[in-house]
Design a protein around this motif. Sequence first.
Motif, short mmCIF file in Angstrom:
data_model
loop_
_atom_site.label_atom_id
_atom_site.label_comp_id
_atom_site.label_asym_id
_atom_site.label_seq_id
_atom_site.Cartn_x
_atom_site.Cartn_y
_atom_site.Cartn_z
N ALA A 41 17.75 43.42 -16.67
CA ALA A 41 16.98 42.09 -16.92
C ALA A 41 15.85 42.41 -17.50
N VAL A 42 14.89 43.57 -17.01
CA VAL A 42 13.66 43.81 -17.34
C VAL A 42 13.67 44.85 -18.27
N THR A 43 13.02 45.01 -19.36
CA THR A 43 12.80 46.29 -20.15
C THR A 43 11.20 46.23 -20.59
N THR A 44 10.82 47.20 -21.02
CA THR A 44 9.40 47.53 -21.26
C THR A 44 9.06 46.67 -22.51
N PRO A 45 8.02 45.70 -22.61
CA PRO A 45 7.54 45.15 -23.58
C PRO A 45 6.81 46.05 -24.79
N THR A 46 6.96 45.55 -25.88
CA THR A 46 6.03 46.54 -26.87
C THR A 46 4.82 46.08 -27.09
N GLY A 47 4.02 47.06 -27.75
CA GLY A 47 2.42 46.67 -27.76
C GLY A 47 2.21 45.07 -28.31
N PRO A 48 2.94 45.09 -29.61
CA PRO A 48 2.70 43.70 -30.44
C PRO A 48 3.04 42.58 -29.68
N GLN A 49 4.18 42.70 -28.60
CA GLN A 49 4.31 41.64 -27.77
C GLN A 49 3.57 41.46 -26.52
#
Length: 812
Positions: free
Chosen positions: A254-262
Amino acid sequence: MQDNATEVTAAGIARLAGVGRAAVSNWRRRHADFPKPVGGTEASPAFALAEVESWLRRQGKLAEVPLRERVWQQLVGHPEGPATALVHAGCVLLLIHDRPTVWLELGAVSDERVAARLPAELEQVIAPRFGAVGKRGVHSSPAVRGVHTGAVAQGVHSAAGVRGVHTPPGGRGGVAVNEPQSVNAPGAVNSPADVHASPPASGVYSTPSASGVHTAPAPPGVHSPPGVHSTPAASGVHAAPPVNVAPAAPAAPAVTTPTGPQLLPSVPLLRGVAELAAEMGARQAYEFLVGRHLDANPRQYTLTPAEPARLMGELAGPARTVLDPACGTGALLRAVPVPGAREVERDDSERELYGQDSAPELAALTALRLALQGRSVVRTAVGDTLRGDAYPGLRADVVLCHPPFNERNWGHDELAYDARWEYGFPARNESELAWVQHALARLRDGGTAVLLMPPAAASRRSGRRIRADLLRRGALRAVIALPVGAAPPYNIPLHLWVLRRPDKASAQPEVLLVDTGTVAEHSGQGGRGGLDWEAVRAAVLDAWRPFERAGTAVEQPGVARSVPVIELLDDDVDLAPARHLPPATVGDSEHLSDVREQLGETLRLTADLTPPAPAAPAGPPEAGRPGRWPLITIGELARGGALVMRTGGNGGNARVPVLTDSDVLAGTAPSGTLPESDEEAVRVAAGDVVVPVLGGGSVARVVDDATAGAVLGRSLVLLRPDPAALDPWFLAGFLRGSANNRQASSYASTATRLDVRRLQLPRLPLPEQRRYGTRFRALAEFEEALRHANRLGGQLVRGMYDGLTDGSVAPD
């Protein structure tokens, strides 16, 4: 550093400045330099938060805005919506919690560099806490930024939508504060037409998952579990014709690492969140933000009270591996005790918590809340549990669940040959029995499951064969009827089913049946917010613990009985506790004699307290009439400082009893609860006068020492008189005048509402006030004696009827 993209409404501006919304409207008209709207609608415009704060500061109207309020406004105004903001905030709070020095370094650089460096740092926390990001053959796109959907059919890709995603059927859950959960199931064959969009959080929209395949809105009557009911999907979402697809692939985390632009739009918010964590702690900061979000969206989420979750956890007992297949925001997973001798010695680092929910934002919030709470291994997934179970190989110590009720589209047609139906294939209208069997299938031998169930599941004829097999094989251990108002839906007495995966057969199996409705009646407290939970909890656990140890329990008439399974295996297999419990011992002759004696003493006291015949006022005929006295309103007294006026709130410390309007009307002790929140609660003190504003009754109560310290509930107004200017009993007595209440009430709507500011008092010197106050106090004591006599009289009459009809009392 503030984000110009963050927007705030007029209501948010009012909270920032500590004024009403009318004041904000006046500022917009009177000040040409007031910030112009940057979004929203004509009726509800939105303004740039940075511009608003700058204007308020120039005007001297931004004196002491709490940090938590500023952070909340940033979260609400996040350009990607509050659900995305909460996930990003939770990830950073987890980083601060686990690796505080990392954020200290990041906080000193620019927003762009923070966004560029943060994903790598977050990965060092998220991957170990929540597992690997995805598996071979599973293609998921983020539903909320940083949240992956699960249970995607093999070869079918989720299309990234407008801050949204294609998600499976909805669910529900529970919140500590009280919370939600989901509808879901293992390796099944799905057709997109049967997959429904989970309720989107504000700013999150469902989008097509595969070319030409669209999600459908959830059907009427679908509820969400432990505490959170899902709302329908966005309008304009349609179901595609059935398509044959391969079995569901494993659900993604359910939780993954968001990207820099996000992350870049969230950096100003994250800086504020870090300050908030420094002020109140990472876990408390996240609880505040999540609780505020749930309270601000009551139509999107229906919170489950904390007390039922706590009771379910105590019935299940300590466990190292726990599953909630409809987890919502994780209330039930948080309620299971950690194994250990004493609270301070308990180590949860070896505990494993598993959850699944169809709403991506809820599954992510659950994971983050649980990770911030302790060191347990946390695994939450997104997907429809009944159709696409994320944990088909799991064998947990405990399963807790509040499944959706009356769900007809639970997968009846696709799951006919599913291996989980050990006790019979559930009928289309028996979705709750599908959840019961799913819970049993995910237990180890001897493991315990506790489910919150609708009362109809215990007696519907369509489920009698499954109920009978559950009884015969020893899987169903107890059915516990809760009082009305224990959990949503509040108008029916829900049941708790305690189940155990059979590890050995019992020679003479019995089932514990408990009815706590009579406990609530005897305590004089019933209905929503008025339950005596300590009495309910004690009654349940006092019956369950001996039964759990010995397989049988001592009968408690009207409350609990251990029933041999053979007695229940009739044509109906009706498990409703009230149908099998002997009546309470109200008809016992010795007990009735005690009640009669108490009633006699109360009636004698009532006779002694009966007011004497009223005397005519001294002096000229017109001098003593209230209509001829100079009058003053409560509003004028408040403005002059003779009294302080406060209104009840919507939150506070959940552990403090709440004085409700029902308590004031009935003259009983504080019995209510409010959602736990950061809102400052209004505490009552001895000598305060409390007035209900709804219902049209002429009631005012003077707070005594026993009630002092309670929190003022909703629909109540507190008046705190200055002892040098007003006598509290004089104040309360004149407020109860019928003519006074009529002239101060509004009858424009279906409910009569009292405007306390318009109530009037005569202008009398303090000694004269005390003369009246003495008489009003005597009347209040007489009224209380009458109430007590009425309760005893009703108990005596009911006991006599029961005693005569069951043979325990002779007619002569």
